[in-house]
Enzyme design. Sequence first.
Site, PDB file in Angstrom:
ATOM      1  CB  THR A  70      -0.935  -0.004   1.236  1.00 39.92           C
ATOM      2  OG1 THR A  70      -1.792  -1.143   1.140  1.00 39.92           O
ATOM      3  CG2 THR A  70      -1.764   1.258   1.316  1.00 39.92           C
ATOM      4  CG  ASN A 143      -6.318  -8.027  -5.609  1.00 44.10           C
ATOM      5  OD1 ASN A 143      -6.169  -7.279  -6.570  1.00 44.10           O
ATOM      6  ND2 ASN A 143      -7.217  -7.789  -4.683  1.00 44.10           N
ATOM      7  CD  GLN A 173      -2.357 -11.409  -4.323  1.00 47.90           C
ATOM      8  OE1 GLN A 173      -1.966 -12.565  -4.170  1.00 47.90           O
ATOM      9  NE2 GLN A 173      -3.061 -10.771  -3.390  1.00 47.90           N
ATOM     10  CB  SER A 193       3.043  -7.087   0.066  1.00 44.62           C
ATOM     11  OG  SER A 193       2.561  -7.226   1.374  1.00 44.62           O
ATOM     12  CB  THR A 232      13.212   3.058  13.416  1.00 43.84           C
ATOM     13  OG1 THR A 232      13.440   4.324  14.032  1.00 43.84           O
ATOM     14  CG2 THR A 232      14.244   2.045  13.886  1.00 43.84           C
ATOM     15  CB  CYS A 318      -8.745  -4.906   0.281  1.00 48.35           C
ATOM     16  SG  CYS A 318      -7.201  -5.783   0.455  1.00 48.35           S
TER      17      CYS A 318
HETATM   18  N1  PMP Z   1      -1.830  -4.811  -4.129  1.00 52.40           N
HETATM   19  C1  PMP Z   1      -2.382  -6.015  -4.246  1.00 52.40           C
HETATM   20  C2  PMP Z   1      -2.583  -6.604  -5.607  1.00 52.40           C
HETATM   21  C3  PMP Z   1      -2.762  -6.732  -3.110  1.00 52.40           C
HETATM   22  O1  PMP Z   1      -3.318  -7.950  -3.238  1.00 52.40           O
HETATM   23  C4  PMP Z   1      -2.556  -6.154  -1.832  1.00 52.40           C
HETATM   24  C5  PMP Z   1      -2.953  -6.885  -0.571  1.00 52.40           C
HETATM   25  N2  PMP Z   1      -4.305  -7.251  -0.529  1.00 52.40           N
HETATM   26  C6  PMP Z   1      -1.959  -4.881  -1.763  1.00 52.40           C
HETATM   27  C7  PMP Z   1      -1.603  -4.244  -2.937  1.00 52.40           C
HETATM   28  C8  PMP Z   1      -1.694  -4.211  -0.450  1.00 52.40           C
HETATM   29  O2  PMP Z   1      -0.600  -4.818   0.188  1.00 52.40           O
HETATM   30  P1  PMP Z   1      -0.241  -4.537   1.707  1.00 52.40           P
HETATM   31  O3  PMP Z   1      -1.187  -5.354   2.530  1.00 52.40           O
HETATM   32  O4  PMP Z   1       1.182  -4.987   1.835  1.00 52.40           O
HETATM   33  O5  PMP Z   1      -0.361  -3.073   1.948  1.00 52.40           O
END
Ligand code: PMP
Length: 372
Positions: A70, A143, A173, A193, A232, A318
């Site tokens: 994110t 995703n 992904q 991620s 940090t 999400c």
């Molecule tokens: N992009 C995609 C395609 C995701 O699947 C996700 C997680 N659902 C994210 C971004 C966000 O990742 P994070 O949880 O590390 O912020």
Amino acid sequence: MIYLDNAATTRMYDEVIDAEKNVEKNFFANPSALHSFGMEAENLIKESKRTFAKELGCEENEIYFTKGATESNNIIISSLASKQAEAISTGIEHASVYDAFNNYEYKEVKYLKNDKYGYIDLKDLEKSLTEDTKLVSIIYVNNETGTIQNIKEISKIVKEYNKDILLHIDATQALAKEDCKVKSLGVDALSFSGHKIHGPKGVGGLYVSKNFISKLKPLLYGGRQEIISSGTYNSPAIVAMAKALELMKEKNERSYIKELNLYFRKLVKENISNYTFISPSDKVSYYILNVGFANIKSEVLLHMLEEEEIYVSSGSACSKGAKSRVLENLNVDNKFIDGSLRFSFSSDITKKDIDKTINILKNSIEIIRKVM
Ligand code: PMP
């Protein structure tokens, strides 16, 4: 428990938890400190960068650790925003891209057309490029459906038009699951991620080509430990995430995951009526399978599976509750969107788990359809 929600997050491997604990216990110094204890911690960060650089085929100093995909996506979109700049993206992005574009000011953001599986229309991309285009941001593996975009072709089109346009992909992904070599893909920035590869949550990163780093700035100003990210270092999480990537490579599970996915599809075909595979069957990440069941409310089905300790997702994890923007963009018939479940695999899953899941799925669907 049968955990089929690996696109939402994955189980941390025991070795990953051990690696994290080891840093917490034995290398807890601040990696930015000048003393030797701090330098030991800093070396662990550097080693972790080497692991990611190897996977992405880039230089170590082109890897920047962040607090997750994110943040990585937001760094790109906020940095390039201006009243004069145009950007190109798609209607099937993750919220961390889509919502960022909605909240930073661009002259215009163009959302490319896509077909029913989510493959973007490359002709539309060609037509959408202008002299004001500064950024193209595309999700590599979707995703919700697993659809894999043809990034090499996208790069060719963008770079032939203007090599100064920043091409960013959200590879959250895709990392450790699909080819993520940035040079052969032809991308300038790539987000990833930790928690989608059996690593910790709240940590991730961004590859940025050295040709583009000067265009980027952090979201949070501070120590600039990672130049485009401040705060940090979360060194235990970073080291654990690198360990997770190494393990994923060692496990070499891709053909097993494909086998599971195809087995699941076969059993759906044999046992369940009136469904559609929303995920494509080709050019797809086999880690993800989205199936729409007609005359079903996916939440009801999800909870019936949960009663048997089978965990899946309806739409995207999400966007809890809301109808999936991505599925609406694929033009999937409403009767299938309402009953869509996403099954996402890991190598913890066995064929026996799939047999059990299909059995419960079949019975639950029959019960729901009878009462509806
Ligand atoms: N992009 C995609 C395609 C995701 O699947 C996700 C997680 N659902 C994210 C971004 C966000 O990742 P994070 O949880 O590390 O912020």
